[in-house]
Design a protein around this motif. Structure first.
Motif, mmCIF file in Angstrom:
data_model
loop_
_atom_site.group_PDB
_atom_site.id
_atom_site.type_symbol
_atom_site.label_atom_id
_atom_site.label_comp_id
_atom_site.label_asym_id
_atom_site.label_seq_id
_atom_site.Cartn_x
_atom_site.Cartn_y
_atom_site.Cartn_z
ATOM 1 N N ARG A 12 10.959 -0.003 -6.460
ATOM 2 C CA ARG A 12 11.742 1.229 -6.520
ATOM 3 C C ARG A 12 11.157 2.294 -5.596
ATOM 4 N NH1 ARG A 12 13.385 2.205 -12.758
ATOM 5 N NH2 ARG A 12 14.276 4.065 -11.809
ATOM 6 N N VAL A 13 9.841 2.294 -5.436
ATOM 7 C CA VAL A 13 9.211 3.223 -4.499
ATOM 8 C C VAL A 13 9.699 2.907 -3.092
ATOM 9 C CG1 VAL A 13 7.031 3.965 -3.461
ATOM 10 C CG2 VAL A 13 7.173 3.632 -5.940
ATOM 11 N N ARG A 14 9.683 1.634 -2.750
ATOM 12 C CA ARG A 14 10.149 1.213 -1.419
ATOM 13 C C ARG A 14 11.596 1.623 -1.198
ATOM 14 N NH1 ARG A 14 7.578 -0.769 3.208
ATOM 15 N NH2 ARG A 14 9.217 -1.533 4.562
ATOM 16 N N GLU A 15 12.419 1.423 -2.229
ATOM 17 C CA GLU A 15 13.828 1.806 -2.118
ATOM 18 C C GLU A 15 13.979 3.311 -1.908
ATOM 19 O OE1 GLU A 15 15.509 0.285 -5.740
ATOM 20 O OE2 GLU A 15 15.554 -1.771 -5.002
ATOM 21 N N ALA A 16 13.163 4.101 -2.603
ATOM 22 C CA ALA A 16 13.224 5.558 -2.460
ATOM 23 C C ALA A 16 12.815 5.978 -1.055
ATOM 24 C CB ALA A 16 12.338 6.232 -3.501
ATOM 25 N N VAL A 17 11.757 5.368 -0.546
ATOM 26 C CA VAL A 17 11.297 5.687 0.813
ATOM 27 C C VAL A 17 12.374 5.302 1.824
ATOM 28 C CG1 VAL A 17 9.591 5.150 2.599
ATOM 29 C CG2 VAL A 17 8.848 5.500 0.237
ATOM 30 N N GLU A 18 12.940 4.119 1.667
ATOM 31 C CA GLU A 18 13.960 3.649 2.600
ATOM 32 C C GLU A 18 15.231 4.490 2.530
ATOM 33 O OE1 GLU A 18 14.336 -0.553 1.897
ATOM 34 O OE2 GLU A 18 12.474 -0.984 2.999
ATOM 35 N N GLN A 19 15.565 4.942 1.332
ATOM 36 C CA GLN A 19 16.746 5.796 1.197
ATOM 37 C C GLN A 19 16.536 7.098 1.962
ATOM 38 O OE1 GLN A 19 17.752 6.883 -2.815
ATOM 39 N NE2 GLN A 19 19.594 7.956 -2.203
ATOM 40 N N ALA A 26 14.739 7.642 13.332
ATOM 41 C CA ALA A 26 13.937 6.417 13.425
ATOM 42 C C ALA A 26 13.451 6.053 12.014
ATOM 43 C CB ALA A 26 12.768 6.631 14.371
ATOM 44 N N PRO A 27 14.303 5.405 11.226
ATOM 45 C CA PRO A 27 13.966 5.120 9.825
ATOM 46 C C PRO A 27 12.685 4.308 9.643
ATOM 47 C CG PRO A 27 16.257 4.559 10.274
ATOM 48 C CD PRO A 27 15.630 4.945 11.567
ATOM 49 N N GLN A 28 12.473 3.316 10.465
ATOM 50 C CA GLN A 28 11.292 2.466 10.294
ATOM 51 C C GLN A 28 10.007 3.262 10.527
ATOM 52 O OE1 GLN A 28 11.214 -0.477 8.889
ATOM 53 N NE2 GLN A 28 8.992 -0.442 8.996
ATOM 54 N N GLU A 29 10.025 4.162 11.476
ATOM 55 C CA GLU A 29 8.847 5.009 11.719
ATOM 56 C C GLU A 29 8.564 5.898 10.514
ATOM 57 O OE1 GLU A 29 8.955 7.194 15.397
ATOM 58 O OE2 GLU A 29 9.689 5.440 16.493
ATOM 59 N N PHE A 30 9.616 6.404 9.889
ATOM 60 C CA PHE A 30 9.450 7.227 8.692
ATOM 61 C C PHE A 30 8.790 6.408 7.577
ATOM 62 C CE2 PHE A 30 10.837 8.763 4.567
ATOM 63 C CZ PHE A 30 10.545 10.108 4.640
ATOM 64 N N VAL A 31 9.271 5.195 7.367
ATOM 65 C CA VAL A 31 8.708 4.323 6.330
ATOM 66 C C VAL A 31 7.234 4.062 6.616
ATOM 67 C CG1 VAL A 31 8.787 2.005 5.309
ATOM 68 C CG2 VAL A 31 10.925 3.242 5.757
ATOM 69 N N GLU A 32 6.910 3.703 7.834
ATOM 70 C CA GLU A 32 5.524 3.423 8.204
ATOM 71 C C GLU A 32 4.643 4.659 8.023
ATOM 72 O OE1 GLU A 32 5.815 1.891 12.182
ATOM 73 O OE2 GLU A 32 6.826 0.062 11.497
ATOM 74 N N ARG A 40 0.959 10.835 0.798
ATOM 75 C CA ARG A 40 2.399 10.939 1.088
ATOM 76 C C ARG A 40 3.177 9.954 0.228
ATOM 77 N NH1 ARG A 40 0.605 11.592 6.691
ATOM 78 N NH2 ARG A 40 0.824 9.352 6.952
ATOM 79 N N LEU A 41 2.692 8.748 0.118
ATOM 80 C CA LEU A 41 3.375 7.747 -0.687
ATOM 81 C C LEU A 41 3.372 8.155 -2.162
ATOM 82 C CD1 LEU A 41 4.860 5.067 -0.577
ATOM 83 C CD2 LEU A 41 2.662 3.934 -0.975
ATOM 84 N N GLY A 42 2.317 8.833 -2.580
ATOM 85 C CA GLY A 42 2.204 9.279 -3.957
ATOM 86 C C GLY A 42 3.338 10.195 -4.372
#
Length: 85
Positions: A12-19, A26-32, A40-42
């Protein structure tokens, strides 16, 4: 949280970040970028955990509809608001 063994679900964290990333050029750069720093992930983990807590609480309570008029709803407790409001 600890009594129920709640931890932020990584999926669900991954889904929130990807959303959130989907709104960027540049979505992938944001995720990385988010996954590169624990702090930040916290922030995303906290949001997900909050949702999980709400789901847990709502699953444990019984909600009862109480028909009220607007005036009854807006009365202060000291003015005799209906019990249970």
């Amino acid at each position: 949280i600890t009594d129920n063994g709640l931890k932020a679900d990584p999926k669900r964290v991954r889904e929130a970040v990807e959303q959130m990333a989907s709104t960027y050029e540049a979505p992938q750069e944001f995720v990385e970028y988010q996954y590169a720093d624990r702090e930040r992930l916290g922030q995303f983990e906290a949001l997900v955990l909050e949702d999980q807590i709400v789901e847990l609480v709502l699953g444990q309570v019984e909600v009862e509809d109480l028909p009220l008029t607007f005036d009854q709803l807006t009365q202060s407790e000291s003015a005799g608001a209906p019990t249970g409001v």
